[in-house]
Structure formats: structure tokens, C-alpha cells
Design a protein around this motif. Structure first.
Motif, PDB file in Angstrom:
ATOM      1  N   ALA A   1      20.806  39.629  31.186  1.00 36.45           N
ATOM      2  CA  ALA A   1      21.919  39.651  32.135  1.00 36.45           C
ATOM      3  C   ALA A   1      23.225  39.911  31.409  1.00 36.45           C
ATOM      4  O   ALA A   1      23.410  39.468  30.272  1.00 36.45           O
ATOM      5  N   PHE A   2      24.115  40.620  32.108  1.00 36.29           N
ATOM      6  CA  PHE A   2      25.468  40.774  31.584  1.00 36.29           C
ATOM      7  C   PHE A   2      26.354  39.762  32.297  1.00 36.29           C
ATOM      8  O   PHE A   2      26.434  39.747  33.527  1.00 36.29           O
ATOM      9  N   ILE A   3      27.004  38.892  31.526  1.00 38.60           N
ATOM     10  CA  ILE A   3      27.839  37.837  32.081  1.00 38.60           C
ATOM     11  C   ILE A   3      29.283  38.345  32.111  1.00 38.60           C
ATOM     12  O   ILE A   3      29.811  38.795  31.090  1.00 38.60           O
ATOM     13  N   VAL A   4      29.891  38.267  33.278  1.00 41.23           N
ATOM     14  CA  VAL A   4      31.245  38.805  33.453  1.00 41.23           C
ATOM     15  C   VAL A   4      32.270  37.812  32.895  1.00 41.23           C
ATOM     16  O   VAL A   4      32.162  36.611  33.111  1.00 41.23           O
ATOM     17  N   VAL A   5      33.255  38.327  32.175  1.00 41.96           N
ATOM     18  CA  VAL A   5      34.249  37.444  31.564  1.00 41.96           C
ATOM     19  C   VAL A   5      35.387  37.148  32.537  1.00 41.96           C
ATOM     20  O   VAL A   5      36.007  38.055  33.087  1.00 41.96           O
ATOM     21  N   GLY A   6      35.607  35.860  32.740  1.00 38.69           N
ATOM     22  CA  GLY A   6      36.741  35.391  33.550  1.00 38.69           C
ATOM     23  C   GLY A   6      37.517  34.406  32.700  1.00 38.69           C
ATOM     24  O   GLY A   6      37.506  33.198  32.939  1.00 38.69           O
ATOM     25  N   THR A   7      38.194  34.937  31.702  1.00 40.68           N
ATOM     26  CA  THR A   7      38.812  34.137  30.635  1.00 40.68           C
ATOM     27  C   THR A   7      39.551  32.905  31.154  1.00 40.68           C
ATOM     28  O   THR A   7      39.309  31.790  30.713  1.00 40.68           O
ATOM     29  N   LYS A   8      40.466  33.137  32.096  1.00 38.29           N
ATOM     30  CA  LYS A   8      41.322  32.044  32.555  1.00 38.29           C
ATOM     31  C   LYS A   8      40.915  31.592  33.955  1.00 38.29           C
ATOM     32  O   LYS A   8      41.760  31.382  34.821  1.00 38.29           O
ATOM     33  N   ALA A   9      39.607  31.475  34.193  1.00 36.73           N
ATOM     34  CA  ALA A   9      39.072  31.079  35.499  1.00 36.73           C
ATOM     35  C   ALA A   9      39.368  32.128  36.565  1.00 36.73           C
ATOM     36  O   ALA A   9      39.548  31.801  37.736  1.00 36.73           O
ATOM     37  N   ALA A  10      39.427  33.383  36.136  1.00 40.05           N
ATOM     38  CA  ALA A  10      39.567  34.500  37.076  1.00 40.05           C
ATOM     39  C   ALA A  10      39.085  35.758  36.361  1.00 40.05           C
ATOM     40  O   ALA A  10      39.372  35.941  35.174  1.00 40.05           O
ATOM     41  N   VAL A  11      38.321  36.577  37.068  1.00 38.73           N
ATOM     42  CA  VAL A  11      37.969  37.889  36.522  1.00 38.73           C
ATOM     43  C   VAL A  11      39.150  38.781  36.875  1.00 38.73           C
ATOM     44  O   VAL A  11      39.461  38.961  38.049  1.00 38.73           O
ATOM     45  N   LYS A  12      39.824  39.281  35.861  1.00 32.07           N
ATOM     46  CA  LYS A  12      41.109  39.955  36.093  1.00 32.07           C
ATOM     47  C   LYS A  12      41.038  41.006  37.192  1.00 32.07           C
ATOM     48  O   LYS A  12      40.200  41.894  37.161  1.00 32.07           O
ATOM     49  N   SER A  13      41.913  40.868  38.152  1.00 37.27           N
ATOM     50  CA  SER A  13      42.117  41.761  39.308  1.00 37.27           C
ATOM     51  C   SER A  13      41.015  41.716  40.363  1.00 37.27           C
ATOM     52  O   SER A  13      41.045  42.493  41.308  1.00 37.27           O
ATOM     53  N   LEU A  14      40.036  40.799  40.226  1.00 39.02           N
ATOM     54  CA  LEU A  14      38.949  40.733  41.204  1.00 39.02           C
ATOM     55  C   LEU A  14      38.836  39.349  41.844  1.00 39.02           C
ATOM     56  O   LEU A  14      39.090  38.339  41.197  1.00 39.02           O
ATOM     57  N   SER A  15      38.413  39.327  43.119  1.00 37.78           N
ATOM     58  CA  SER A  15      38.100  38.049  43.758  1.00 37.78           C
ATOM     59  C   SER A  15      36.655  37.694  43.409  1.00 37.78           C
ATOM     60  O   SER A  15      35.858  38.582  43.075  1.00 37.78           O
TER      61      SER A  15
END
Ligand SMILES: [Zn+2]
Length: 405
Positions: free
Chosen positions: A29-43
Motif C-alpha cells: 500500500a502507498f500511505i498518503v502523507v498528511g504531515t500536519k494532520a491534513a493532506v495538503k489541499s485535499l479534504s
């Protein structure tokens, strides 16, 4: 708990399922990075709709802002960010050693931190950095500066686990020291040995507090140990043997690699680590690396690349990356990829996306990030399916030929 469903013949690759308190991750699986508790520009809905199974937040950033106590109060990372699936947090080690030393945020796993080793960390038994004002390492932990306000902080393995227990992700990592690939052998060895001692301390602390954490959040976190050792084969092997013997739920493979050496390194590291446990490759996610990783026993990946390059107008296609800002796309009313099933390709043209980037509309980042994440997440899903169908090598050859031609 990790279950292996099917193996790649004569290789270490496999298809599996990792069961977490917030759902099952089908691996690879590819795990999406949401560094600061948000995936930048996405909900989170957009992240879920593009097929992502899990999100990885960052301990260093979340500790500094908003603070792990706030996330704990909110009920943990996935409640706080409204993500209805599994979450990871990395140990913060990488950021402490890169951002803490003030080298900016454009690290890359193959080149990053050259500066660190050149400038500061060629130290031996005194464990005293030349960069004493920025990052100080001793046996107990690391003192570093906040990238937000310059304030001083001290991370120990225990502190990193305490923060990660508070953040409450499903999968957390032992605190490790990240060293540049250009670091000298002696320093790499010293840092690796310290990482091993820190791994033991991370494990002990987590075992002593796990019950509390379980009781407060109803969550049983999985703790992964990290293999270090850089580009040195004997160190990587030693690290895999020592970390592999510790009672971790899974393993992360960290540090930097020489691009040419990734294949070989992952093979001997994963061959030494317990086969029945899940392996995560930290911070690597280029298409060719995904094939190499999976073939050599990697079960999950995370990388900021798909969203980071998306925000600059760089898009993945089956024929390599394109820069959508180029003039030639401003009157191109075709899709980024005709057969791509992502929201962006289903609804918008290259001309529109090119316009959004030129006009500096925020929506540009959203549409580009959706396409790039979809591309990478689904590439890994296709690789998974190809192992199930016994067509891994056909897919690998076909994909890489087109992508790099
Ligand atoms: Zn698309």
C-alpha cells in the motif's frame, strides 16, 4: 496483525493485510502523507475517494503545532482530522535532524542531509555537535530548534513515544537518528548503534504505557522499529539483525540509500528481518522505487512527492512526468490521461489545469494532487493485483518501459 495472502515466487515480495484498530490495510500500500494532520489541499473525503487506505502524520510537526495534548483531547489523530481509516505517525527523527538543524524542508531520501553530515555530525565518542546551537545529540536524546519560532525542545525516545501515544495513530515508529548517505562510516556506525539503544528504550516505554494508552483511547497501537545503517552493507545487516530481534509489531527501513543500491539493500535487509512481520519503507515513492521495494519485501510506503510535485504543476503520467504549466498545454483540451479514473481526469482538461496554475488558483493544487495521488496509490494497487494474478514481472517491465522511455 499482519497476514500474508500470497508470495512472489523466488522473491521477497508478497500481498498481505495489516489489521489496525481503524481498519485493514491491504498491502502493498502507498500511505498518503498528511504531515500536519491534513493532506495538503485535499479534504479527507477526496483522499478516501482517490483510493488511499491510510494517512501518515508527522510527530515533530504535530508536537510543535497544535501540540499532542490537543490531538489527544480531540480523541486522537483520525477523529481530529476526520479521517475514517488507519493512521501512522513517524517518529519525528527525520525532521528533528533535518529541520531542527535549519536546512529547510526540501530533503529527499537520496540526497538529503548532505549538509548535516558535512557540517555538523562528524563527531565521535563525545557526541557533541559542531552545530551546537541547532541540533545537539547525546545518549539521552536530541535538542533541536522549532522550525516555527526557534524555541528549543528536547526529544528522547521516551518523549517521541509519549507524543505518539497521545496523537494516537494506529501505527507508530521508534525514535531513530537519521544520518546522511554521505556521512562517514564511523559516524554512521555510531548513529546506528545509538538508534538501536533508542529502539530498545522506545519499545520499553511503549510496553509500560501501552495499557494506559489502550484504556484511554480504546486503541492498540502497533510500534515499528527502524533499521538504519545508510549505504554500508555490513551496518545495514547488523541493524536488521539487531532491530529484527526486538519485539516490534513491524519494521520501518529508514535513512538514505544510494539509488543504485536500493534493490540490493532492501533485499538483504528484508531477508534478515522476520518474514512474517510488515515492513514499511520510509519516505520513498518514485514509481521505479515502488516496484523495487515491493519485489524485495516492502509492504507499505509513504512519500510527500506526489503532492509536493503536484503543487508545482508536475503530473505523473504513464509516459513519465509532465509539467502542466508549459505553454503547449494551454490549448490542449484532452485529459491528463485518457484512461485515468481520477476525479480530475474525469472532469477537467489539461488546458483548464494549465490555466489554474498560471492564474495561481488554489484549486490547481487540489486537482493536481488528486491526480498524482491517484496515480501512485493505484499503481501500488495494480502491483498488488499483479502479484495475486502472477503477472508482477509483466507489469513491471511494461510499466517501467513506458514510464522511462
Ligand atoms: Zn487522473
Amino acid at each position: 496483525m499482519f497476514k500474508i495472502k500470497k508470495k512472489l515466487k523466488n522473491k521477497l515480495g508478497r500481498v498481505g493485510e495489516f489489521i489496525t484498530p481503524n481498519g485493514i490495510i491491504e498491502t502493498p500500500a502507498f500511505i498518503v502523507v498528511g504531515t500536519k494532520a491534513a493532506v495538503k489541499s485535499l479534504s479527507p473525503e477526496q483522499v478516501g475517494n482517490l483510493g488511499a487506505q491510510a494517512v501518515l502524520g508527522n510527530t515533530y510537526h504535530l508536537y510543535l503545532q497544535p501540540g499532542d495534548d490537543i490531538i489527544k483531547k480531540a480523541g486522537g489523530l483520525n477523529k481530529f482530522m476526520n479521517w475514517n481509516g488507519p493512521t501512522f505517525t513517524d517518529s519525528g527523527g527525520f525532521q528533528v535532524f533535518s529541520l531542527g538543524a535549519g536546512f529547510g524542508s526540501n530533503e529527499n531520501k537520496f540526497e538529503f542531509q548532505k549538509n548535516i553530515s558535512n557540517h555538523s555530525l562528524n563527531i565521535s565518542d563525545k557526541v557533541q555537535s559542531v552545530h551546537t546551537k541547532l541540533v545537539k545529540i547525546n545518549e539521552d536524546g536530541v535538542e533541536f530548534r522549532s522550525c516555527i519560532d526557534g524555541s528549543r525542545h528536547f526529544f528522547t525516545p521516551e518523549k517521541s513515544i509519549e507524543i505518539q501515544n497521545n496523537i494516537g495513530a494506529d501505527i507508530i515508529f521508534a525514535f531513530d537518528e537519521c544520518v546522511s548517505s554521505s556521512a562517514e562510516y564511523n559516524y554512521q556506525k555510531e548513529a546506528m548503534e545509538r538508534t538501536h539503544r533508542w529502539a530498545k528504550r522506545s519499545l520499553n516505554y511503549n510496553n509500560n504505557h501501552r495499557l494506559e494508552v489502550q484504556l484511554s483511547s480504546g486503541n492498540k497501537q502497533a510500534l515499528f522499529g527502524i533499521v538504519q545503517g545508510g549505504k554500508f552493507e555490513d551496518l545495514r545487516k547488523k541493524s536488521a539483525k539487531i532491530i529484527g530481534k526486538m519485539d516490534f509489531d513491524g519494521f520501518g527501513i529508514g535513512g538514505s540509500f544510494s539509488k543504485e543500491g536500493l534493490d540490493k539493500t532492501l533485499h538483504f535487509v528484508n531477508d534478515l528481518l522476520p518474514k512474517e512481520k510488515i515492513k514499511h519503507l520510509l519516505g520513498i515513492g518514485e514509481p521505479s522505487d515502488l516496484f523495487i521495494g515491493i519485489e524485495n519485501g516492502i509492504d507499505s510506503f509513504d512519500c510527500v512527492s506526489p503532492t509536493r510535485i503536484a503543487r508545482t504543476g508536475m503530473l505523473y503520467t504513464k509516459h513519465g512526468r509532465i509539467n502542466i504549466i508549459k505553454v503547449k498545454y494551454s490549448r490542449d483540451f484532452s485529459k491528463i490521461e485518457d484512461d485515468c479514473k481520477c476525479y480530475t481526469c474525469e472532469n477537467y482538461t489539461k488546458a483548464y489545469l494549465s490555466h489554474l496554475f498560471r492564474a495561481q488558483e488554489m484549486f490547481a493544487s487540489t486537482l493536481a494532487s488528486i491526480h498524482n495521488l491517484y496515480f501512485i496509490v493505484n499503481l501500488v494497487k495494480n502491483i498488488r493485483q499483479s502479484i495475486l494474478d502472477e503477472k508482477f514481472y509483466e507489469l513491471k517491465e511494461e510499466f517501467l518501459k513506458k514510464y522511462y522511455e
